[in-house]
Design a protein around this motif. Structure first.
Motif, PDB file in Angstrom:
ATOM      1  N   UNK A  68       9.831  -2.882  86.850  1.00 36.23           N
ATOM      2  CA  UNK A  68      10.465  -3.994  87.571  1.00 36.23           C
ATOM      3  C   UNK A  68       9.441  -5.098  87.740  1.00 36.23           C
ATOM      4  N   UNK A  69       9.905  -6.315  87.744  1.00 36.57           N
ATOM      5  CA  UNK A  69       9.011  -7.419  88.104  1.00 36.57           C
ATOM      6  C   UNK A  69       8.542  -7.243  89.547  1.00 36.57           C
ATOM      7  N   UNK A  70       7.286  -7.578  89.832  1.00 34.83           N
ATOM      8  CA  UNK A  70       6.827  -7.509  91.222  1.00 34.83           C
ATOM      9  C   UNK A  70       7.611  -8.465  92.117  1.00 34.83           C
ATOM     10  N   UNK A 280      21.923 -23.856  93.222  1.00 37.57           N
ATOM     11  CA  UNK A 280      20.614 -24.351  93.629  1.00 37.57           C
ATOM     12  C   UNK A 280      19.617 -24.154  92.501  1.00 37.57           C
ATOM     13  N   UNK A 281      19.077 -25.259  92.003  1.00 36.50           N
ATOM     14  CA  UNK A 281      17.975 -25.222  91.056  1.00 36.50           C
ATOM     15  C   UNK A 281      16.702 -25.199  91.894  1.00 36.50           C
ATOM     16  N   UNK A 282      15.955 -24.117  91.819  1.00 42.75           N
ATOM     17  CA  UNK A 282      14.827 -23.909  92.722  1.00 42.75           C
ATOM     18  C   UNK A 282      13.529 -23.881  91.937  1.00 42.75           C
ATOM     19  N   UNK A 283      12.561 -24.660  92.386  1.00 42.98           N
ATOM     20  CA  UNK A 283      11.234 -24.659  91.784  1.00 42.98           C
ATOM     21  C   UNK A 283      10.405 -23.565  92.454  1.00 42.98           C
ATOM     22  N   UNK A 284       9.885 -22.650  91.657  1.00 40.87           N
ATOM     23  CA  UNK A 284       9.090 -21.541  92.191  1.00 40.87           C
ATOM     24  C   UNK A 284       7.762 -21.464  91.455  1.00 40.87           C
ATOM     25  N   UNK A 285       6.831 -20.754  92.045  1.00 40.13           N
ATOM     26  CA  UNK A 285       5.607 -20.372  91.351  1.00 40.13           C
ATOM     27  C   UNK A 285       5.817 -19.003  90.718  1.00 40.13           C
ATOM     28  N   UNK A 286       5.322 -18.818  89.499  1.00 43.21           N
ATOM     29  CA  UNK A 286       5.423 -17.529  88.820  1.00 43.21           C
ATOM     30  C   UNK A 286       4.297 -16.573  89.205  1.00 43.21           C
ATOM     31  N   UNK A 287       3.479 -16.953  90.175  1.00 43.77           N
ATOM     32  CA  UNK A 287       2.344 -16.099  90.545  1.00 43.77           C
ATOM     33  C   UNK A 287       2.806 -14.713  90.968  1.00 43.77           C
ATOM     34  N   UNK A 288       3.860 -14.628  91.764  1.00 43.40           N
ATOM     35  CA  UNK A 288       4.309 -13.330  92.261  1.00 43.40           C
ATOM     36  C   UNK A 288       4.968 -12.475  91.206  1.00 43.40           C
ATOM     37  N   UNK A 289       5.885 -13.064  90.429  1.00 45.29           N
ATOM     38  CA  UNK A 289       6.648 -12.278  89.462  1.00 45.29           C
ATOM     39  C   UNK A 289       5.917 -12.028  88.151  1.00 45.29           C
ATOM     40  N   UNK A 290       5.054 -12.979  87.739  1.00 48.72           N
ATOM     41  CA  UNK A 290       4.446 -12.873  86.420  1.00 48.72           C
ATOM     42  C   UNK A 290       2.927 -12.905  86.428  1.00 48.72           C
ATOM     43  N   UNK A 291       2.314 -13.220  87.587  1.00 46.56           N
ATOM     44  CA  UNK A 291       0.861 -13.131  87.684  1.00 46.56           C
ATOM     45  C   UNK A 291       0.105 -14.390  87.339  1.00 46.56           C
ATOM     46  N   UNK A 292       0.809 -15.512  87.105  1.00 47.31           N
ATOM     47  CA  UNK A 292       0.095 -16.770  86.887  1.00 47.31           C
ATOM     48  C   UNK A 292       0.834 -17.877  87.623  1.00 47.31           C
ATOM     49  N   UNK A 334      12.693 -13.040 101.867  1.00 48.89           N
ATOM     50  CA  UNK A 334      11.311 -13.429 102.183  1.00 48.89           C
ATOM     51  C   UNK A 334      10.468 -13.657 100.927  1.00 48.89           C
ATOM     52  N   UNK A 335      10.686 -12.859  99.886  1.00 46.29           N
ATOM     53  CA  UNK A 335       9.923 -13.035  98.651  1.00 46.29           C
ATOM     54  C   UNK A 335      10.255 -14.365  97.992  1.00 46.29           C
ATOM     55  N   UNK A 336      11.535 -14.743  98.018  1.00 39.98           N
ATOM     56  CA  UNK A 336      11.915 -16.020  97.412  1.00 39.98           C
ATOM     57  C   UNK A 336      11.329 -17.181  98.211  1.00 39.98           C
ATOM     58  N   UNK A 337      11.285 -17.064  99.527  1.00 36.53           N
ATOM     59  CA  UNK A 337      10.642 -18.104 100.340  1.00 36.53           C
ATOM     60  C   UNK A 337       9.179 -18.262  99.952  1.00 36.53           C
ATOM     61  N   UNK A 338       8.486 -17.145  99.707  1.00 31.94           N
ATOM     62  CA  UNK A 338       7.085 -17.217  99.307  1.00 31.94           C
ATOM     63  C   UNK A 338       6.940 -17.856  97.930  1.00 31.94           C
ATOM     64  N   UNK A 339       7.782 -17.461  96.988  1.00 32.23           N
ATOM     65  CA  UNK A 339       7.706 -18.009  95.626  1.00 32.23           C
ATOM     66  C   UNK A 339       7.965 -19.507  95.601  1.00 32.23           C
ATOM     67  N   UNK A 340       8.806 -20.007  96.506  1.00 29.55           N
ATOM     68  CA  UNK A 340       9.208 -21.406  96.450  1.00 29.55           C
ATOM     69  C   UNK A 340       8.172 -22.355  97.040  1.00 29.55           C
ATOM     70  N   UNK A 341       7.084 -21.834  97.573  1.00 26.11           N
ATOM     71  CA  UNK A 341       5.961 -22.677  97.996  1.00 26.11           C
ATOM     72  C   UNK A 341       5.035 -22.837  96.800  1.00 26.11           C
ATOM     73  N   UNK A 342       5.137 -23.966  96.109  1.00 29.24           N
ATOM     74  CA  UNK A 342       4.445 -24.160  94.848  1.00 29.24           C
ATOM     75  C   UNK A 342       3.032 -24.671  95.110  1.00 29.24           C
ATOM     76  N   UNK A 343       2.052 -23.994  94.543  1.00 26.44           N
ATOM     77  CA  UNK A 343       0.651 -24.381  94.713  1.00 26.44           C
ATOM     78  C   UNK A 343       0.397 -25.712  94.004  1.00 26.44           C
ATOM     79  N   UNK A 344      -0.738 -26.392  94.314  1.00 32.62           N
ATOM     80  CA  UNK A 344      -1.838 -25.913  95.143  1.00 32.62           C
ATOM     81  C   UNK A 344      -1.660 -26.123  96.644  1.00 32.62           C
ATOM     82  N   UNK A 345      -0.743 -26.993  97.067  1.00 33.93           N
ATOM     83  CA  UNK A 345      -0.656 -27.264  98.503  1.00 33.93           C
ATOM     84  C   UNK A 345       0.675 -26.840  99.105  1.00 33.93           C
TER      85      UNK A 345
END
Length: 364
Positions: A68-70, A280-292, A334-345
């Motif tokens: 499973x994806x993380x 909803x088209x949502x911008x996420x960071x792939x850090x959690x699911x894919x590691x980058x 909660x995981x989706x809330x974390x993913x949707x905070x796009x780095x760096x800020x």
């Protein structure tokens, strides 16, 4: 029989280590299946074997490779060998213990009859093969809480930069605004060309392109910063003209009646939007699911208890990640809330697409 499959008498869970095959698994045969399991590095997706031991404890009667994806709310059966119904029942029980929402089953060796007997339904196959595909032709899904959100078509982006365009097109196809036959590479690249900030699509430009493409569909951009976004990885000389394009997109949003809401969309707000029949088209960071940590667009289109259901137009074949993972993908709130905070800020970006004016919730 169904009750026995739901609560297998005993099962064991052991890590799956690339290049190593337990003796108990070797005794089950199906060496070509196990060889395929070792063909890619699945370590990023927590691979493990769920096995049903024989009465003597030294042998197995069945085993399934599970990944499973993380930071998601599902488990995926890559294959099951031996007593397949017993193996699948053991995985379903394992998923319930882990409080997962869903179990998927890749169709490498699973027959439609075996999947149906285990309570799975077929997934709609992709409209086009995902980029660098190594996935199966078919897949199956079982929702463990009984909820089954409406299934959109799956379309895998054909470039590394058209995720925003694909999510918008899939949303409108799912809503019935576009016919399924219109979702192809030409449509993907045509929409991207109007929305891109070269090469990515930033939230305001994506929203403006959606308004131009579908003027009867209400569009709202959600972006909690006034500064240009998704440019920090570029040299300063490259950032400048792209920032100018983003300022132009803001002007276009004003001129075309696309509001830019400075409040981020939380998972609760996404649930409210879905309840109104919006996508909803949502911008996420792939850090959690894919590691980058790369910004990436996904489509939020359904909700089940404890998780929101997304379409991810990209899968990482090098990790054994396929369209079966990316399609109807549940992610805990909660995981989706974390993913949707796009780095760096930690900025947040999203675009909501409503049903064409005059239509209410329901429909496609």
């Amino acid at each position: 029989m169904a009750a026995q499959q739901e609560t297998p008498a005993q099962s064991v869970v052991v890590p799956f280590v690339s290049g190593t095959t337990p003796d108990a698994l070797k005794r089950l045969g199906h060496h070509e299946v196990v060889e395929r399991w070792h063909a890619v590095d699945r370590s990023a997706h927590a691979p493990h074997l769920v096995a049903v031991p024989a009465g003597d404890g030294g042998h197995w009667t069945a085993a399934a490779l599970v990944t499973a994806r993380p930071h998601t709310a599902y488990l995926k059966i890559v294959d099951a060998v031996g007593d397949v119904p017993a193996a699948v029942a053991a995985v379903v029980a394992h998923a319930r213990r882990l409080e997962r929402t869903q179990v998927k089953w890749e169709g490498w060796t699973a027959t439609p009859e075996a999947a149906a007997a285990a309570g799975f339904t077929p997934l709609r196959p992709p409209l086009t093969p995902p980029d660098d595909t190594a996935g199966p032709a078919t897949g199956h899904v079982r929702w463990l809480d009984g909820a089954a959100p409406a299934e959109p078509p799956y379309y895998g982006q054909t470039t590394h930069f058209t995720c925003g365009a694909v999510t918008a097109l899939v949303a409108q196809t799912h809503a019935g605004v576009l016919p399924q036959g219109a979702l192809d590479r030409r449509a993907e690249l045509t929409f991207w060309r109007d929305a891109t900030n070269f090469p990515a699509c930033e939230p305001v430009g994506l929203g403006v392109a959606a308004r131009r493409a579908w003027p009867s569909s209400p569009v709202t951009v959600h972006l909690d910063t006034d500064r240009p976004v998704m440019l920090d990885h570029l040299p300063e000389s490259e950032q400048e003209w792209r920032a100018c394009l983003q300022r132009m997109a803001r002007t276009d949003a004003d001129g075309t009646g696309v509001p830019v809401d400075p409040r981020p969309l939380t998972s609760a707000a996404i649930r409210d939007a879905l309840g109104r029949g919006e996508h909803v088209l949502l911008l996420v960071s792939l850090a959690g699911m894919q590691g980058f940590d790369v910004p990436h667009w996904v489509l939020c289109h359904g909700a089940v208890p404890g998780a929101l259901v997304i379409e991810d137009p990209w899968a990482d074949a090098k990790k054994g990640d396929t369209w079966v993972d990316a399609h109807l993908l549940p992610v805990a709130d909660p995981s989706l809330d974390t993913m949707s905070a796009v780095s760096p800020d930690g900025f947040h970006g999203a675009v909501t697409l409503g049903r064409p004016e005059g239509e209410g919730p329901g429909g496609a």
